[in-house]
Design a protein around this motif. Structure first.
Motif, PDB file in Angstrom:
ATOM      1  N   PHE A  32       0.837  -1.199   0.000  1.00 34.96           N
ATOM      2  CA  PHE A  32       0.000   0.000   0.000  1.00 34.96           C
ATOM      3  C   PHE A  32       0.873   1.251   0.000  1.00 34.96           C
ATOM      4  O   PHE A  32       0.635   2.204  -0.749  1.00 34.96           O
ATOM      5  CB  PHE A  32      -0.909  -0.016   1.226  1.00 34.96           C
ATOM      6  CG  PHE A  32      -1.985   1.047   1.201  1.00 34.96           C
ATOM      7  CD1 PHE A  32      -3.047   0.965   0.317  1.00 34.96           C
ATOM      8  CD2 PHE A  32      -1.945   2.117   2.086  1.00 34.96           C
ATOM      9  CE1 PHE A  32      -4.041   1.926   0.301  1.00 34.96           C
ATOM     10  CE2 PHE A  32      -2.938   3.077   2.076  1.00 34.96           C
ATOM     11  CZ  PHE A  32      -3.988   2.983   1.193  1.00 34.96           C
ATOM     12  N   GLY A  33       1.914   1.247   0.842  1.00 35.16           N
ATOM     13  CA  GLY A  33       2.828   2.379   0.870  1.00 35.16           C
ATOM     14  C   GLY A  33       3.570   2.550  -0.437  1.00 35.16           C
ATOM     15  O   GLY A  33       3.816   3.679  -0.888  1.00 35.16           O
ATOM     16  N   ALA A  34       3.926   1.425  -1.065  1.00 36.82           N
ATOM     17  CA  ALA A  34       4.627   1.493  -2.342  1.00 36.82           C
ATOM     18  C   ALA A  34       3.746   2.112  -3.420  1.00 36.82           C
ATOM     19  O   ALA A  34       4.210   2.888  -4.255  1.00 36.82           O
ATOM     20  CB  ALA A  34       5.079   0.102  -2.762  1.00 36.82           C
ATOM     21  N   ILE A  35       2.454   1.777  -3.387  1.00 36.31           N
ATOM     22  CA  ILE A  35       1.523   2.341  -4.375  1.00 36.31           C
ATOM     23  C   ILE A  35       1.375   3.837  -4.185  1.00 36.31           C
ATOM     24  O   ILE A  35       1.536   4.627  -5.129  1.00 36.31           O
ATOM     25  CB  ILE A  35       0.140   1.660  -4.266  1.00 36.31           C
ATOM     26  CG1 ILE A  35       0.223   0.207  -4.738  1.00 36.31           C
ATOM     27  CG2 ILE A  35      -0.902   2.422  -5.097  1.00 36.31           C
ATOM     28  CD1 ILE A  35      -1.049  -0.569  -4.513  1.00 36.31           C
ATOM     29  N   THR A  36       1.054   4.243  -2.955  1.00 38.91           N
ATOM     30  CA  THR A  36       0.818   5.664  -2.711  1.00 38.91           C
ATOM     31  C   THR A  36       2.084   6.481  -2.946  1.00 38.91           C
ATOM     32  O   THR A  36       2.034   7.586  -3.494  1.00 38.91           O
ATOM     33  CB  THR A  36       0.309   5.882  -1.275  1.00 38.91           C
ATOM     34  OG1 THR A  36       1.211   5.266  -0.350  1.00 38.91           O
ATOM     35  CG2 THR A  36      -1.078   5.292  -1.101  1.00 38.91           C
ATOM     36  N   GLY A  37       3.220   5.945  -2.527  1.00 38.31           N
ATOM     37  CA  GLY A  37       4.471   6.650  -2.755  1.00 38.31           C
ATOM     38  C   GLY A  37       4.832   6.725  -4.224  1.00 38.31           C
ATOM     39  O   GLY A  37       5.327   7.747  -4.706  1.00 38.31           O
TER      40      GLY A  37
END
Length: 235
Positions: A32-37
Motif C-alpha cells: 500500500f505504501g509502495a503504491i501511494t508513494g
C-alpha cells in the motif's frame, strides 16, 4: 469523533510527518505504501477509540484504508441482531477495497486504532494510467478474495474445535512475537468471526489448554506449546 492527523508520504518507504503525534520509530514499507508513494498520493491518518465505527454498511466507499496501529474488524449485522465478523485487520493490512460504490460490511476499531486512508478515486485514476499500480491493487483484492473463500470453508465445513484451531494458527502467523501472541480481540469477537458462541470458544480454548497445546499469560496473551498437534486439529 475521530481525531484527524495529516501525513506526507515518500517512496519507497512511508516516512511520516504527523501533526500532533510522534512518527513511528520505524518506517512502514509495504504494498500500500509502495503504491501511494509511487504515484505521489498524500494519505491522511485518523485515530479511532475502541468500538468506534470507521464506516458503516452501505455507506459510500470513498476511501481505501490501512491499519497503522491497533486492530479493526469488518462485520455485518444480521436481521436478528447477531453479528458476523468477516475479517480482522491488523497493522499493515489494507481494507475497504470494494467492487461497488458502497461498503458491503461495516468496520469498527477493536482497540484504540490509527488508520491511514487514501481517496479511492485517486487510486483508481492512478491504476488507469499505471500498470504497476493496477497490478498491486489487483494483488490486494485477490488476497481478500482468498481470505473470504477460506473463511467460507471454515464456517461451512469445520467443527467448532477445527475453527478455533484455524483461528489460532492464523493469529500465530500474523501476530506472534517471541513465541507469544497478544490478541487484540476478545473471545466474543472470536466467536462472531468463527460463527460460535462465546461459551463454545471459551470451552475449546480450555480444552486446548488442558491438553497442553496452548498456555495463557494474561487474558488475551496465548503461547502455542504444540503447533504440530494444533495443525493436526486444523487438518
Amino acid at each position: 469523533m475521530a481525531q484527524m492527523l495529516t501525513q506526507t508520504i515518500n517512496t519507497p518507504a512511508i516516512n511520516t510527518q504527523i501533526v500532533g503525534k510522534a512518527a513511528p520509530a520505524h518506517p512502514v514499507t509495504d504494498q500500500f505504501g509502495a503504491i501511494t508513494g509511487h504515484v505521489g498520493l498524500v494519505a491522511t491518518e485518523f485515530s479511532y477509540r475502541k468500538d468506534e465505527e470507521i464506516y458503516g454498511e452501505d455507506e459510500p466507499a470513498e476511501y481505501v484504508y490501512q491499519v497503522v496501529s491497533g486492530a479493526v474488524s469488518s462485520y455485518k449485522l444480521l436481521s436478528d441482531g447477531r453479528r458476523q465478523i468477516g475479517a480482522f485487520h491488523l497493522p499493515g493490512d489494507v481494507f475497504g477495497l470494494e467492487s461497488g460504490p458502497a461498503h458491503r460490511l461495516a468496520a469498527e476499531a477493536i482497540i484504540d486504532t490509527t488508520v491511514r486512508l487514501v481517496k479511492r478515486a485517486s487510486l483508481e485514476k492512478a491504476a488507469g494510467t499505471d500498470v504497476q499500480v493496477a497490478r498491486k491493487l489487483w494483488a490486494m483484492t485477490a488476497s481478500e478474495l482468498r481470505h473470504a473463500e477460506d473463511h467460507m470453508l471454515l464456517l461451512g465445513r469445520k467443527t467448532a474445535m477445527e475453527r478455533v484451531a484455524t483461528f489460532l494458527l492464523e493469529m500465530d502467523r500474523r501476530l506472534a512475537v517471541a513465541g507469544m501472541m497478544a490478541l487484540p480481540m476478545c473471545r466474543r469477537d472470536i466467536g462472531d468471526y468463527l460463527g460460535l458462541t462465546l461459551e463454545t470458544v471459551s470451552r475449546a480454548l480450555s480444552q486446548l489448554h488442558t491438553q497442553g497445546i496452548l498456555g495463557f499469560s494474561g487474558a488475551r496473551q496465548i503461547v502455542l506449546r504444540n503447533r504440530q498437534r494444533l495443525q493436526h486439529l486444523d487438518a
